[in-house]
Scaffold this motif. Sequence first.
Motif, PDB file in Angstrom:
ATOM      1  N   LEU A  66       0.856  -1.494   0.494  1.00 23.74           N
ATOM      2  CA  LEU A  66       0.354  -0.108  -0.254  1.00 23.74           C
ATOM      3  C   LEU A  66       1.273   1.409  -0.028  1.00 23.74           C
ATOM      4  CD1 LEU A  66      -3.038   1.131   0.504  1.00 23.74           C
ATOM      5  CD2 LEU A  66      -2.376   1.285   2.487  1.00 23.74           C
ATOM      6  N   LEU A  67       2.518   0.899   0.911  1.00 22.56           N
ATOM      7  CA  LEU A  67       2.606   2.526   0.887  1.00 22.56           C
ATOM      8  C   LEU A  67       4.131   2.400  -0.104  1.00 22.56           C
ATOM      9  CD1 LEU A  67       3.447   2.610   4.818  1.00 22.56           C
ATOM     10  CD2 LEU A  67       2.086   3.413   4.036  1.00 22.56           C
ATOM     11  N   LEU A  68       3.888   1.407  -0.976  1.00 21.93           N
ATOM     12  CA  LEU A  68       5.346   1.518  -1.863  1.00 21.93           C
ATOM     13  C   LEU A  68       4.877   0.903  -3.291  1.00 21.93           C
ATOM     14  CD1 LEU A  68       8.507   0.429   0.406  1.00 21.93           C
ATOM     15  CD2 LEU A  68       7.102   2.742   0.019  1.00 21.93           C
ATOM     16  N   VAL A  69       3.461   1.845  -3.752  1.00 24.77           N
ATOM     17  CA  VAL A  69       2.523   1.229  -4.322  1.00 24.77           C
ATOM     18  C   VAL A  69       3.778   0.926  -5.667  1.00 24.77           C
ATOM     19  CG1 VAL A  69       1.131   2.624  -5.419  1.00 24.77           C
ATOM     20  CG2 VAL A  69       0.344   0.355  -5.246  1.00 24.77           C
ATOM     21  N   ARG A  70       4.284   1.672  -6.118  1.00 26.78           N
ATOM     22  CA  ARG A  70       4.994   2.044  -7.430  1.00 26.78           C
ATOM     23  C   ARG A  70       6.573   1.490  -6.925  1.00 26.78           C
ATOM     24  NH1 ARG A  70       3.937   7.077 -10.072  1.00 26.78           N
ATOM     25  NH2 ARG A  70       2.091   7.955  -9.237  1.00 26.78           N
ATOM     26  N   LYS A  71       6.294   0.673  -6.192  1.00 26.25           N
ATOM     27  CA  LYS A  71       8.039  -0.109  -6.000  1.00 26.25           C
ATOM     28  C   LYS A  71       7.337  -1.365  -6.666  1.00 26.25           C
ATOM     29  CE  LYS A  71      10.728   3.244  -4.285  1.00 26.25           C
ATOM     30  NZ  LYS A  71      11.303   4.047  -5.038  1.00 26.25           N
ATOM     31  N   SER A  72       8.831  -2.092  -6.432  1.00 24.39           N
ATOM     32  CA  SER A  72       8.391  -4.183  -6.644  1.00 24.39           C
ATOM     33  C   SER A  72       7.611  -4.641  -5.934  1.00 24.39           C
ATOM     34  CB  SER A  72      10.113  -4.170  -6.809  1.00 24.39           C
ATOM     35  OG  SER A  72      11.210  -4.261  -6.432  1.00 24.39           O
ATOM     36  N   THR A  73       7.637  -5.801  -6.210  1.00 19.41           N
ATOM     37  CA  THR A  73       7.105  -6.032  -4.987  1.00 19.41           C
ATOM     38  C   THR A  73       7.909  -7.191  -4.471  1.00 19.41           C
ATOM     39  OG1 THR A  73       5.367  -7.819  -6.689  1.00 19.41           O
ATOM     40  CG2 THR A  73       6.197  -8.753  -4.680  1.00 19.41           C
ATOM     41  N   LEU A  74       9.688  -7.239  -4.902  1.00 20.73           N
ATOM     42  CA  LEU A  74      10.653  -7.656  -4.144  1.00 20.73           C
ATOM     43  C   LEU A  74      11.154  -6.258  -3.012  1.00 20.73           C
ATOM     44  CD1 LEU A  74      12.857  -9.431  -3.686  1.00 20.73           C
ATOM     45  CD2 LEU A  74      14.461  -8.191  -5.577  1.00 20.73           C
ATOM     46  N   THR A  75      10.266  -5.131  -3.431  1.00 21.94           N
ATOM     47  CA  THR A  75      10.684  -4.082  -1.816  1.00 21.94           C
ATOM     48  C   THR A  75       9.269  -4.422  -0.771  1.00 21.94           C
ATOM     49  OG1 THR A  75      11.618  -2.464  -3.818  1.00 21.94           O
ATOM     50  CG2 THR A  75      10.767  -1.874  -1.793  1.00 21.94           C
ATOM     51  N   ALA A  76       8.817  -5.178  -1.542  1.00 22.60           N
ATOM     52  CA  ALA A  76       7.354  -5.087  -0.780  1.00 22.60           C
ATOM     53  C   ALA A  76       8.113  -6.447   0.795  1.00 22.60           C
ATOM     54  CB  ALA A  76       6.412  -5.153  -1.147  1.00 22.60           C
ATOM     55  N   ILE A  77       8.892  -7.455  -0.596  1.00 18.94           N
ATOM     56  CA  ILE A  77       9.028  -8.835   0.611  1.00 18.94           C
ATOM     57  C   ILE A  77      10.039  -8.591   1.795  1.00 18.94           C
ATOM     58  CG2 ILE A  77       9.999 -10.833   0.159  1.00 18.94           C
ATOM     59  CD1 ILE A  77       8.580 -11.482  -2.650  1.00 18.94           C
ATOM     60  N   SER A  78      11.266  -7.991   0.660  1.00 19.90           N
ATOM     61  CA  SER A  78      12.459  -7.259   2.156  1.00 19.90           C
ATOM     62  C   SER A  78      11.414  -7.113   2.821  1.00 19.90           C
ATOM     63  CB  SER A  78      13.388  -6.730   1.086  1.00 19.90           C
ATOM     64  OG  SER A  78      14.178  -7.632  -0.231  1.00 19.90           O
ATOM     65  N   LEU A  79      11.064  -5.474   2.484  1.00 22.58           N
ATOM     66  CA  LEU A  79      11.265  -4.847   3.321  1.00 22.58           C
ATOM     67  C   LEU A  79      10.031  -5.554   4.877  1.00 22.58           C
ATOM     68  CD1 LEU A  79      10.348  -1.820   2.013  1.00 22.58           C
ATOM     69  CD2 LEU A  79      12.059  -1.928   3.817  1.00 22.58           C
ATOM     70  N   SER A  80       9.599  -6.575   4.188  1.00 23.53           N
ATOM     71  CA  SER A  80       7.900  -6.730   5.399  1.00 23.53           C
ATOM     72  C   SER A  80       9.333  -8.187   6.396  1.00 23.53           C
ATOM     73  CB  SER A  80       7.306  -8.128   4.111  1.00 23.53           C
ATOM     74  OG  SER A  80       6.810  -6.704   3.781  1.00 23.53           O
ATOM     75  N   PHE A  81       9.989  -8.893   5.844  1.00 21.62           N
ATOM     76  CA  PHE A  81      11.071  -9.289   6.364  1.00 21.62           C
ATOM     77  C   PHE A  81      12.135  -8.950   7.057  1.00 21.62           C
ATOM     78  CE2 PHE A  81      10.748 -12.817   3.227  1.00 21.62           C
ATOM     79  CZ  PHE A  81      10.713 -13.911   4.100  1.00 21.62           C
ATOM     80  N   PHE A  82      11.875  -8.122   7.474  1.00 18.87           N
ATOM     81  CA  PHE A  82      13.099  -7.249   7.959  1.00 18.87           C
ATOM     82  C   PHE A  82      12.509  -6.537   9.092  1.00 18.87           C
ATOM     83  CE2 PHE A  82      15.115  -2.698   8.639  1.00 18.87           C
ATOM     84  CZ  PHE A  82      15.928  -2.802   9.270  1.00 18.87           C
ATOM     85  N   PHE A  83      11.177  -5.753   8.440  1.00 23.27           N
ATOM     86  CA  PHE A  83       9.742  -5.058   9.579  1.00 23.27           C
ATOM     87  C   PHE A  83       9.795  -6.684  10.659  1.00 23.27           C
ATOM     88  CE2 PHE A  83       6.171  -3.920  10.885  1.00 23.27           C
ATOM     89  CZ  PHE A  83       6.500  -3.064  11.671  1.00 23.27           C
ATOM     90  N   SER A  84       9.120  -7.860  10.779  1.00 20.40           N
ATOM     91  CA  SER A  84       8.655  -8.210  11.141  1.00 20.40           C
ATOM     92  C   SER A  84       9.797  -9.447  11.529  1.00 20.40           C
ATOM     93  CB  SER A  84       8.194  -9.937  10.505  1.00 20.40           C
ATOM     94  OG  SER A  84       7.070  -9.095   8.906  1.00 20.40           O
TER      95      SER A  84
END
Length: 144
Positions: A66-84
């Motif tokens: 939602l926050l980074l809709v213009r970024k790649s899926t890989l960015t969301a995956i990486s940030l999700s792992f880092f955050f979690s």
Amino acid sequence: MILLTNEHKPINLQYRNMRIAYSVAIVITILLGLASRKWSLLLLSFVAQNAGDILWAMMVYFGFRLLLVRKSTLTAISLSFFFSFGIEFSQLYQEDWINQIRGTTLGALILGKGFLAEDFVRYTVGIIIATVLDKMALKFTTRN
């Protein structure tokens, strides 16, 4: 100048629609997570023990999308792992001030209460499920 996608929709409209979809996914995931806690006695033991953390990680993924809709899926995956994983590691830190936050309902839902190594597996499963659902939804919505 308005750029058009393959579907001839303005790009801004496409991103707005994606943000709406991710917002809906977040709300549904939160509701499922709360329901998995409230009615845990009605679920299979395995599901009751794991669903909350899996759904939490899914919500994190959808939040980054939602926050980074213009970024790649890989960015969301990486940030999700880092955050979690970062939240889980933060549970090794036990001081009064943060434990008071963790003692509130919202604090416990966001920060958790205690470190559990198995949560890394749950978070991984949740992020993978969310990514697969995301890819399926994107593929379905971009079909001609």
